[in-house]
Design a protein around this motif. Structure first.
Motif, PDB file in Angstrom:
ATOM      1  N   THR A 186       3.343  -1.770   0.055  1.00 23.85           N
ATOM      2  CA  THR A 186       3.059  -3.326   0.642  1.00 23.85           C
ATOM      3  C   THR A 186       3.749  -4.354  -0.363  1.00 23.85           C
ATOM      4  O   THR A 186       3.633  -5.532  -0.062  1.00 23.85           O
TER       5      THR A 186
ATOM      6  N   SER B 230       0.174   0.847  -3.357  1.00 26.20           N
ATOM      7  CA  SER B 230       0.219  -0.276  -2.847  1.00 26.20           C
ATOM      8  C   SER B 230       1.266  -0.967  -3.225  1.00 26.20           C
ATOM      9  O   SER B 230       2.201  -1.906  -2.369  1.00 26.20           O
TER      10      SER B 230
ATOM     11  N   GLY C  14      -2.482  -4.451  -2.538  1.00 28.97           N
ATOM     12  CA  GLY C  14      -2.291  -4.387  -1.022  1.00 28.97           C
ATOM     13  C   GLY C  14      -2.884  -3.130  -0.446  1.00 28.97           C
ATOM     14  O   GLY C  14      -2.832  -2.202  -1.268  1.00 28.97           O
ATOM     15  N   THR C  15      -3.042  -3.018   0.614  1.00 25.98           N
ATOM     16  CA  THR C  15      -3.925  -1.730   1.125  1.00 25.98           C
ATOM     17  C   THR C  15      -3.437  -1.532   2.623  1.00 25.98           C
ATOM     18  O   THR C  15      -2.650  -2.542   3.019  1.00 25.98           O
TER      19      THR C  15
ATOM     20  N   ARG D  54      -2.926   2.349  -7.937  1.00 28.34           N
ATOM     21  CA  ARG D  54      -2.253   1.127  -7.336  1.00 28.34           C
ATOM     22  C   ARG D  54      -0.704   1.239  -6.952  1.00 28.34           C
ATOM     23  O   ARG D  54      -0.271   0.373  -6.325  1.00 28.34           O
TER      24      ARG D  54
ATOM     25  N   ASN E  52      -9.561   3.058   3.203  1.00 28.31           N
ATOM     26  CA  ASN E  52      -9.165   2.049   2.282  1.00 28.31           C
ATOM     27  C   ASN E  52     -10.030   1.995   1.342  1.00 28.31           C
ATOM     28  O   ASN E  52     -11.215   2.485   1.143  1.00 28.31           O
TER      29      ASN E  52
ATOM     30  N   GLY F  93      -6.447  -1.370  -4.752  1.00 28.41           N
ATOM     31  CA  GLY F  93      -5.325  -0.958  -4.378  1.00 28.41           C
ATOM     32  C   GLY F  93      -5.387   0.487  -4.038  1.00 28.41           C
ATOM     33  O   GLY F  93      -6.478   1.014  -3.869  1.00 28.41           O
TER      34      GLY F  93
END
Length: 465
Positions: free
Chosen positions: A298, A294, A303-304, A291, A261, A267
């Motif tokens: 997501t 993400s 988001g991750t 990003r 992560n 992101g």
């Protein structure tokens, strides 16, 4: 020795599946294409559509036969190489494959003879009905096969009793969480394979100066199909990706080359290129767009999702292979979109048939549908490892207790026999395509007068007519 034998068993099955999947993909698309061609002929009475029907029905029959033969081999391999899987999950996969035979195969076998040999022996409407039923049969076959395979990815509707799977809810088994997404994705992929094959055939003839109404119709129909189907496939692929992230997050992490992560609020980047290192747990030479990963996966800027390092080492797929097979599929998909849009613009401007650059591009893209299909299949199946039934049965426990020498000999024999038999079939198919619809033979009592089909010359194409 066990690891080597397991690898050889996987390679052998992967080799036979890779050969087999090509032929059903072509027949699924061609069956629907033939139904469209015959429907157009019945409505317009334009002899070009009937001419194309006779031409492509020969190629359909050849691929249908090779698909049946190559599929029989795989059925035996479940028992010979994967007896652990058959014992564990045969109560589910066996009935699903039997349903395919009892529905799809019977439908195809029942109407195939009428479709191929009954043009002048039955009425026009009956023959059209037979063609439609064969097309429906190929889609029914796809449905059952994808239901079985999807259950292995997202198992549902079962319980384990005495070390074996027992079905408890057949609707949940068939309509398992990944089934709708994978069915749509595979169906659209088959249509794209056919459109690209038809378009490349037309482009080759036009580049050789063989310009005719039939060749032009082939190219125009393939371009329209590409322009419509490719965006739908991109949408379906996005939905499939979200479903995979929910049910097989390790596969998505491998597809993205994502190991851990990022910091809060940073992101996840979309890596365009790189070399995932399974030992070092990092992606070397990574080049990506911040990003965007993400946003795609997501639908959120920040988001991750879990990286591969967060999964146990013995439950991770080979990130290098999955990362690159996924990019081959997506990259070719983007080129299909370019071809569809460029070709549609040229068709609208009446410059499709005389543009040598576009024709060469269409010719080069001919095998891209099949290559993308195989790359996507590799992504799906390699990304499931080390599980054969995801989260339930590992591949190592599904294999039969064969020796390395046995698997080596049979693998070599498979390669030699497949290259000889199916290589000959593919070569014959290419010779038929090279011959072209303008020189295909028709039944003696056909009411189609091919000599009446106008054959525009190259000057027409240059004028955009």
């Amino acid at each position: 020795m066990h690891d080597t034998a397991l690898l050889l068993a996987r390679i052998q099955f992967g080799f036979t599946v890779s050969f087999h999947i090509i032929f059903p993909a072509i027949t699924i698309g061609l069956a629907s294409y033939l139904a469209v061609l015959e429907g157009c002929w019945l409505r317009t009475r334009n002899p070009v559509f009937k001419q194309l029907y006779h031409f492509w029905s020969r190629i359909f029959a050849l691929n249908f036969g090779m698909g049946v033969v190559s599929g029989v081999v795989m059925a035996y391999e479940f028992g010979t190489n994967w007896s652990g899987f058959s014992s564990f999950a045969g109560s589910i996969t066996g009935p699903l494959l039997a349903y395919e035979v009892l529905t799809a195969f019977f439908v195809e076998a029942g109407f195939l003879g009428v479709m191929l040999f009954g043009w002048n022996k039955v009425g026009e409407k009956i023959h059209f009905f037979a063609t439609i039923m064969v097309a429906i049969g190929t889609l029914i076959s796809t449905t059952w096969i994808l239901a079985s395979n999807s259950w292995m990815h997202t198992p549902a509707g079962y319980e384990i009793v005495d070390g074996a799977v027992v079905p408890t809810d057949w609707l949940a088994i068939i309509f398992n969480p990944s089934f709708p997404y994978r069915l749509v994705h595979m169906g659209l992929a088959a249509f794209l394979c056919t459109a690209l094959l038809v378009g490349a055939s037309a482009a080759w003839h036009l580049l050789k100066g063989r310009d005719s109404a039939a060749i032009r119709t082939m190219l125009a129909m393939s371009i329209i199909m590409l322009a419509v189907t490719t965006p739908l496939q991109i949408i379906a692929g996005d939905a499939h990706g979200l479903n995979t992230l929910e049910h097989q997050p390790a596969k998505v992490a491998a597809m993205e080359g994502h190991w851990r992560n990022e910091g809060e609020g940073e992101g996840v980047p979309l890596l365009l290129f790189g070399w995932p290192d399974n030992e070092a747990e990092t992606t070397h030479y990574a080049f990506g767009i911040p990003r965007l990963g993400s946003l795609i996966l997501t639908h959120s800027w920040d988001g991750t999702f879990k990286g591969l390092s967060e999964f146990p080492a013995d439950e991770r797929p080979n990130a290098t292979a999955v990362f690159w097979t996924f990019r081959v599929m997506v990259g070719l998909g983007m080129l299909m979109l370019v071809l569809g849009l460029w070709g549609s613009w040229a068709l609208w401007r009446r410059k499709l048939f005389g543009n040598p650059y576009l024709l060469r591009f269409a010719l080069l893209m001919g095998p891209s549908g099949l290559i993308a299909l195989l790359a996507g299949w590799f992504t799906t199946e390699l990304g499931r490892q080390p599980w054969v039934v995801y989260g339930v049965l590992k591949t190592a426990d599904a294999a039969s207790p064969h020796q390395v020498n046995e698997l080596t000999i049979t693998l070599v024999l498979f390669v030699l026999v497949y290259v000889l038999i199916f290589g000959t079939g593919i070569r014959y198919m290419l010779s038929l395509i090279r011959k072209g619809p303008d020189h295909s033979d028709e039944d003696d009592d056909s009411d189609t007068t091919l000599s009446t089909v106008r054959r525009p010359n190259i000057s027409d194409a240059n004028r955009g007519e």
